[in-house]
Design a protein around this motif. Structure first.
Motif, mmCIF file in Angstrom:
data_model
loop_
_atom_site.group_PDB
_atom_site.id
_atom_site.type_symbol
_atom_site.label_atom_id
_atom_site.label_comp_id
_atom_site.label_asym_id
_atom_site.label_seq_id
_atom_site.Cartn_x
_atom_site.Cartn_y
_atom_site.Cartn_z
ATOM 1 N N LEU A 23 12.682 1.799 0.305
ATOM 2 C CA LEU A 23 12.370 0.385 0.095
ATOM 3 C C LEU A 23 13.631 -0.469 0.137
ATOM 4 O O LEU A 23 13.618 -1.601 0.625
ATOM 5 C CB LEU A 23 11.639 0.182 -1.227
ATOM 6 C CG LEU A 23 10.253 0.823 -1.339
ATOM 7 C CD1 LEU A 23 9.618 0.485 -2.676
ATOM 8 C CD2 LEU A 23 9.347 0.379 -0.195
ATOM 9 N N ALA A 64 13.144 -2.586 3.444
ATOM 10 C CA ALA A 64 12.604 -3.881 3.038
ATOM 11 C C ALA A 64 13.595 -4.733 2.269
ATOM 12 O O ALA A 64 13.273 -5.868 1.902
ATOM 13 C CB ALA A 64 11.336 -3.680 2.200
ATOM 14 N N VAL A 92 14.627 -4.407 -0.757
ATOM 15 C CA VAL A 92 14.202 -4.613 -2.145
ATOM 16 C C VAL A 92 14.837 -3.551 -3.029
ATOM 17 O O VAL A 92 14.574 -2.350 -2.850
ATOM 18 C CB VAL A 92 12.669 -4.552 -2.273
ATOM 19 C CG1 VAL A 92 12.252 -4.630 -3.741
ATOM 20 C CG2 VAL A 92 12.024 -5.676 -1.482
ATOM 21 N N THR A 150 14.917 -1.223 -5.850
ATOM 22 C CA THR A 150 13.811 -0.625 -6.589
ATOM 23 C C THR A 150 14.352 0.337 -7.627
ATOM 24 O O THR A 150 15.142 1.220 -7.305
ATOM 25 C CB THR A 150 12.868 0.131 -5.634
ATOM 26 O OG1 THR A 150 12.475 -0.745 -4.575
ATOM 27 C CG2 THR A 150 11.632 0.628 -6.363
ATOM 28 N N LEU A 185 6.290 -6.111 -3.121
ATOM 29 C CA LEU A 185 7.502 -6.287 -2.330
ATOM 30 C C LEU A 185 7.688 -7.738 -1.908
ATOM 31 O O LEU A 185 8.804 -8.270 -1.935
ATOM 32 C CB LEU A 185 7.451 -5.386 -1.086
ATOM 33 C CG LEU A 185 7.337 -3.878 -1.319
ATOM 34 C CD1 LEU A 185 7.507 -3.124 0.002
ATOM 35 C CD2 LEU A 185 8.357 -3.391 -2.339
ATOM 36 N N ALA A 222 11.073 -9.307 -0.250
ATOM 37 C CA ALA A 222 11.263 -8.324 0.806
ATOM 38 C C ALA A 222 11.613 -8.992 2.131
ATOM 39 O O ALA A 222 11.087 -10.057 2.473
ATOM 40 C CB ALA A 222 9.996 -7.484 0.979
ATOM 41 N N THR A 223 12.481 -8.344 2.890
ATOM 42 C CA THR A 223 12.855 -8.848 4.208
ATOM 43 C C THR A 223 11.776 -8.569 5.239
ATOM 44 O O THR A 223 11.746 -9.197 6.293
ATOM 45 C CB THR A 223 14.176 -8.218 4.669
ATOM 46 O OG1 THR A 223 14.049 -6.788 4.645
ATOM 47 C CG2 THR A 223 15.319 -8.630 3.751
ATOM 48 N N THR A 254 7.391 -7.203 5.390
ATOM 49 C CA THR A 254 6.193 -6.640 4.767
ATOM 50 C C THR A 254 5.390 -5.884 5.812
ATOM 51 O O THR A 254 4.188 -5.659 5.631
ATOM 52 C CB THR A 254 5.327 -7.742 4.124
ATOM 53 O OG1 THR A 254 4.998 -8.726 5.111
ATOM 54 C CG2 THR A 254 6.045 -8.390 2.954
ATOM 55 N N VAL A 258 7.689 0.181 6.727
ATOM 56 C CA VAL A 258 7.966 0.711 5.392
ATOM 57 C C VAL A 258 7.456 2.148 5.270
ATOM 58 O O VAL A 258 8.143 3.021 4.721
ATOM 59 C CB VAL A 258 7.338 -0.194 4.316
ATOM 60 C CG1 VAL A 258 7.550 0.401 2.928
ATOM 61 C CG2 VAL A 258 7.942 -1.598 4.374
#
Length: 288
Positions: free
Chosen positions: A124, A128, A130, A132, A187, A192-193, A195, A200
């Motif tokens: 992730l 994305a 993000v 996490t 996300l 998130a860059t 979705t 992902v």
């Protein structure tokens, strides 16, 4: 595996253009390769629980290691302690995989949900953008507006004598008004860059393959494989004051100080003792 592939149906699949369906054949071409872990990737329109489906298939001998089952929608998804997991169609990733860790002592199989958490968090972050964190033992946390929220979870179940089915759920595009409970996240809410669920999913499965093969090559040793250190580095539970609600009604309050070699959370209590917790519900109280 026998479930019907969602890419072969037209059941109103394009009703939400912001949430396009996954393409099973394309995912198979990207993930299934000679010598790789993933042997089959199936996408179904909806099911009760991908974990339950795969456990049943493994038990009947219809699914082997490396089988991946993805559902666009689950209506009976389960988390730990038999909690329900529901979300709008195509708003997240809901999938399960079959692992058969031959050569790894059964007592080390308890690391599989923690290993999966490390793999998902890594993916992730890279795919994305993000950050996490991991809440022991199997929750995926993201930050939304400065608040820590749960965006996913992991559930591992034995299937027969030699297999484990690991289920993963990640909220991808859930909007604020769609969140199932207070404290949930996604996300998209975490900035998130992308979705794009296919992007992902590919990243998660590749990361899971890398960590699984590394752990298995080390005979499941969490220290030698680097898993124990990596999990601890990404675990938001460590260093926090927590309350562990254990089976049987017992409760432990203290500081979470370590994850031991068996994957248990070690809690330092106020009386100076240290108690390892292998099962139960852990609640973050505050930072120490």
């Amino acid at each position: 595996m026998t479930p019907r592939d969602a890419s072969d149906t037209n059941d109103n699949r394009w009703s939400d253009l912001d949430r396009p369906p996954l393409n099973g054949p394309v995912l198979r071409r990207a993930l299934v390769r000679d010598g790789g872990l993933w042997r089959d990737v199936e996408v179904v329109e909806r099911t009760g629980s991908t974990n339950s489906d795969l456990v049943g298939l493994v038990t009947k001998g219809d699914a082997d290691e490396g089988a991946v089952l993805v559902a666009e929608e689950q209506n009976a998804g389960r988390g730990r302690l038999d909690r329900r997991w529901t979300a709008p169609p195509r708003s997240g990733l809901f999938f399960s995989v079959v692992l058969k860790p031959a050569g790894v002592p059964v007592e080390r199989w308890g690391w599989l949900p923690l290993l999966t958490g490390v793999a998902v968090a890594t993916a992730l972050s890279s795919a994305a953008g993000v950050d996490t964190a991991l809440k022991w033992p199997n929750d995926l946390l993201v930050t939304v507006g400065g608040e820590e929220r749960k965006a996913g979870g992991i559930l591992a179940e034995r299937a027969g004598t030699d297999a484990v089915v690991v289920g993963i759920g990640v909220n991808v595009s859930l909007r604020e008004d769609e969140l199932p409970v207070p404290g949930a996240g996604s996300l998209v809410l975490a900035g998130a860059t992308t979705t794009d669920r296919a992007t992902v999913l590919r990243a998660v499965l590749r990361s899971l393959e890398q960590w699984y093969e590394r752990w298995r090559a080390a005979g499941g040793d969490p220290a030698v494989s680097g898993l124990q250190e990596t999990y601890a580095a990404g675990c938001a539970t460590l260093g926090r004051e927590v309350r562990a609600e254990l089976p049987g009604g017992r409760t432990i309050v203290g500081e979470a100080v370590a994850v031991d070699g068996d994957g248990r959370l070690v809690i330092a209590t106020k009386d100076g003792g240290r108690e390892p917790v292998g099962a139960g519900d852990v609640i973050h109280l505050r930072a120490v």
